[in-house]
Motif scaffolding. Structure first.
Motif, PDB file in Angstrom:
ATOM      1  N   ALA A   8       0.888  -1.360   0.078  1.00 40.64           N
ATOM      2  CA  ALA A   8       0.067   0.030   0.020  1.00 40.64           C
ATOM      3  C   ALA A   8       0.959   1.185  -0.062  1.00 40.64           C
ATOM      4  CB  ALA A   8      -0.846   0.095   1.265  1.00 40.64           C
ATOM      5  N   ARG A   9       2.035   1.239   0.779  1.00 37.80           N
ATOM      6  CA  ARG A   9       2.785   2.317   0.637  1.00 37.80           C
ATOM      7  C   ARG A   9       3.548   2.772  -0.616  1.00 37.80           C
ATOM      8  NH1 ARG A   9       4.727   3.991   6.225  1.00 37.80           N
ATOM      9  NH2 ARG A   9       3.396   2.935   7.871  1.00 37.80           N
ATOM     10  N   SER A  10       3.851   1.437  -1.230  1.00 41.80           N
ATOM     11  CA  SER A  10       4.818   1.805  -2.362  1.00 41.80           C
ATOM     12  C   SER A  10       4.108   1.904  -3.994  1.00 41.80           C
ATOM     13  CB  SER A  10       5.614   0.537  -2.464  1.00 41.80           C
ATOM     14  OG  SER A  10       4.719  -0.827  -2.694  1.00 41.80           O
ATOM     15  N   VAL A  11       2.831   1.716  -3.911  1.00 43.19           N
ATOM     16  CA  VAL A  11       2.103   1.782  -5.253  1.00 43.19           C
ATOM     17  C   VAL A  11       1.186   3.128  -4.910  1.00 43.19           C
ATOM     18  CG1 VAL A  11       0.056   0.722  -4.496  1.00 43.19           C
ATOM     19  CG2 VAL A  11       0.540   0.677  -6.922  1.00 43.19           C
ATOM     20  N   SER A  12       1.027   3.874  -6.127  1.00 44.15           N
ATOM     21  CA  SER A  12       0.453   5.152  -6.232  1.00 44.15           C
ATOM     22  C   SER A  12      -1.133   5.015  -5.741  1.00 44.15           C
ATOM     23  CB  SER A  12       0.618   5.845  -7.418  1.00 44.15           C
ATOM     24  OG  SER A  12       0.010   4.991  -8.532  1.00 44.15           O
ATOM     25  N   PRO A  13      -1.668   5.806  -5.115  1.00 43.17           N
ATOM     26  CA  PRO A  13      -3.113   5.766  -4.719  1.00 43.17           C
ATOM     27  C   PRO A  13      -3.828   5.723  -5.871  1.00 43.17           C
ATOM     28  CG  PRO A  13      -2.308   7.958  -4.174  1.00 43.17           C
ATOM     29  CD  PRO A  13      -1.152   7.153  -4.645  1.00 43.17           C
ATOM     30  N   ARG A  14      -5.063   5.066  -5.971  1.00 41.42           N
ATOM     31  CA  ARG A  14      -6.087   5.089  -7.030  1.00 41.42           C
ATOM     32  C   ARG A  14      -6.422   6.647  -7.122  1.00 41.42           C
ATOM     33  NH1 ARG A  14      -8.467   0.543  -4.396  1.00 41.42           N
ATOM     34  NH2 ARG A  14      -8.057  -1.304  -5.670  1.00 41.42           N
ATOM     35  N   PRO A  15      -6.620   6.813  -8.617  1.00 46.55           N
ATOM     36  CA  PRO A  15      -6.827   8.041  -8.945  1.00 46.55           C
ATOM     37  C   PRO A  15      -8.407   8.508  -8.700  1.00 46.55           C
ATOM     38  CG  PRO A  15      -5.797   7.147 -10.854  1.00 46.55           C
ATOM     39  CD  PRO A  15      -5.889   6.156  -9.671  1.00 46.55           C
ATOM     40  N   GLY A  16      -8.879   9.579  -8.408  1.00 41.92           N
ATOM     41  CA  GLY A  16     -10.368   9.816  -8.251  1.00 41.92           C
ATOM     42  C   GLY A  16     -11.459   9.335  -9.259  1.00 41.92           C
ATOM     43  N   ALA A  17     -10.716   9.366 -10.737  1.00 38.05           N
ATOM     44  CA  ALA A  17     -11.511   8.789 -11.655  1.00 38.05           C
ATOM     45  C   ALA A  17     -11.652   7.319 -11.616  1.00 38.05           C
ATOM     46  CB  ALA A  17     -10.823   9.201 -13.146  1.00 38.05           C
ATOM     47  N   VAL A  18     -10.602   6.536 -11.122  1.00 36.08           N
ATOM     48  CA  VAL A  18     -10.997   5.158 -11.028  1.00 36.08           C
ATOM     49  C   VAL A  18     -12.219   4.743  -9.938  1.00 36.08           C
ATOM     50  CG1 VAL A  18      -9.841   3.003  -9.913  1.00 36.08           C
ATOM     51  CG2 VAL A  18      -8.589   4.472 -11.626  1.00 36.08           C
ATOM     52  N   VAL A  19     -12.083   5.628  -8.737  1.00 39.95           N
ATOM     53  CA  VAL A  19     -12.881   5.314  -7.597  1.00 39.95           C
ATOM     54  C   VAL A  19     -14.512   5.739  -8.220  1.00 39.95           C
ATOM     55  CG1 VAL A  19     -13.826   6.030  -5.483  1.00 39.95           C
ATOM     56  CG2 VAL A  19     -11.294   5.698  -5.839  1.00 39.95           C
ATOM     57  N   ALA A  20     -14.631   6.877  -9.119  1.00 40.74           N
ATOM     58  CA  ALA A  20     -15.745   7.242  -9.588  1.00 40.74           C
ATOM     59  C   ALA A  20     -16.362   6.194 -10.560  1.00 40.74           C
ATOM     60  CB  ALA A  20     -15.737   8.703 -10.116  1.00 40.74           C
ATOM     61  N   ALA A  21     -15.601   5.639 -11.365  1.00 36.49           N
ATOM     62  CA  ALA A  21     -15.926   5.012 -12.332  1.00 36.49           C
ATOM     63  C   ALA A  21     -16.307   3.421 -11.923  1.00 36.49           C
ATOM     64  CB  ALA A  21     -14.685   4.543 -13.321  1.00 36.49           C
ATOM     65  N   ALA A  22     -15.855   2.985 -10.817  1.00 38.68           N
ATOM     66  CA  ALA A  22     -16.267   2.001 -10.043  1.00 38.68           C
ATOM     67  C   ALA A  22     -17.502   2.104  -9.435  1.00 38.68           C
ATOM     68  CB  ALA A  22     -14.991   1.572  -9.018  1.00 38.68           C
ATOM     69  N   VAL A  23     -17.746   3.323  -8.831  1.00 41.82           N
ATOM     70  CA  VAL A  23     -19.020   3.628  -8.348  1.00 41.82           C
ATOM     71  C   VAL A  23     -20.233   3.614  -9.367  1.00 41.82           C
ATOM     72  CG1 VAL A  23     -20.301   5.493  -7.120  1.00 41.82           C
ATOM     73  CG2 VAL A  23     -18.128   4.825  -6.179  1.00 41.82           C
ATOM     74  N   LEU A  24     -20.064   4.561 -10.543  1.00 45.42           N
ATOM     75  CA  LEU A  24     -20.877   4.368 -11.574  1.00 45.42           C
ATOM     76  C   LEU A  24     -21.028   2.971 -12.148  1.00 45.42           C
ATOM     77  CD1 LEU A  24     -19.700   7.671 -13.317  1.00 45.42           C
ATOM     78  CD2 LEU A  24     -21.861   7.271 -11.917  1.00 45.42           C
ATOM     79  N   GLY A  25     -20.185   2.289 -12.382  1.00 40.62           N
ATOM     80  CA  GLY A  25     -20.174   0.786 -12.810  1.00 40.62           C
ATOM     81  C   GLY A  25     -20.835  -0.095 -11.774  1.00 40.62           C
ATOM     82  N   GLY A  26     -20.710   0.184 -10.401  1.00 40.48           N
ATOM     83  CA  GLY A  26     -21.542  -0.575  -9.652  1.00 40.48           C
ATOM     84  C   GLY A  26     -23.041  -0.239  -9.543  1.00 40.48           C
TER      85      GLY A  26
END
Length: 163
Positions: A8-26
């Motif tokens: 978790a510390r070494s990978v960049s955080p998920r962009p907001g677009a990924v989270v938003a797309a996942a919510v819309l996809g759900g």
């Protein structure tokens, strides 16, 4: 520190677009699966003379599109090897179906256009198009590539499909 903490510390955080797309996809997945169940229940209640087969086939096809959306969200949010392809495929199929739905709503059933149904189709299409725009953002592409590269550096390999 556990392996997960290091990850978790070494990978960049998920962009907001990924989270938003996942919510819309759900949301789209729930709506499409709901339409499949509705089609099955209402269709079987009113079907007769062999129409049951058509109702079950239609509900099955709609349900498969809903399952594709669920898989798209799962693959997009995969910790080590996220992927946008399944979500894009599900979105493309859904946009095609909603386009047909809008056309049928405009044509109506002989007594003019069905504006309520048309607005529902247009709304679903707008949500799906927004989801597709989000997963094609450059920040999402860069994040997917960086996450894949990081996973490979740590010695992880994507699962190979069994044939």
């Amino acid at each position: 520190m556990t392996h997960h903490d290091q990850w978790a510390r070494s990978v960049s955080p998920r962009p907001g677009a990924v989270v938003a797309a996942a919510v819309l996809g759900g949301i789209v997945a729930v709506v499409v699966l709901g339409v499949a169940v509705y089609t099955l229940v209402v269709g079987l209640a009113g079907a007769s003379g062999g129409g049951e087969i058509a109702v079950v086939l239609l509900a099955g096809i709609v349900g498969l599109v809903g399952v594709m959306h669920v898989l798209g969200v799962v693959r997009l949010l995969h910790q080590r090897f996220p992927h946008t392809g399944t979500m894009a495929l599900a979105g493309g199929v859904t946009v095609a179906v909603t386009g047909f739905g809008v056309f049928r709503s405009i044509r109506g059933r002989g007594d003019g256009p069905d504006l309520t149904t048309m607005l529902v189709w247009v709304g679903l299409a707008a949500v799906v198009i927004a989801m597709l725009v989000l997963v094609t953002r450059p920040s999402v592409t860069r994040w997917v590539q960086a996450t894949h590269a990081h996973s490979r550096r740590l010695g992880h390999q994507p699962e190979q499909r069994r044939r």
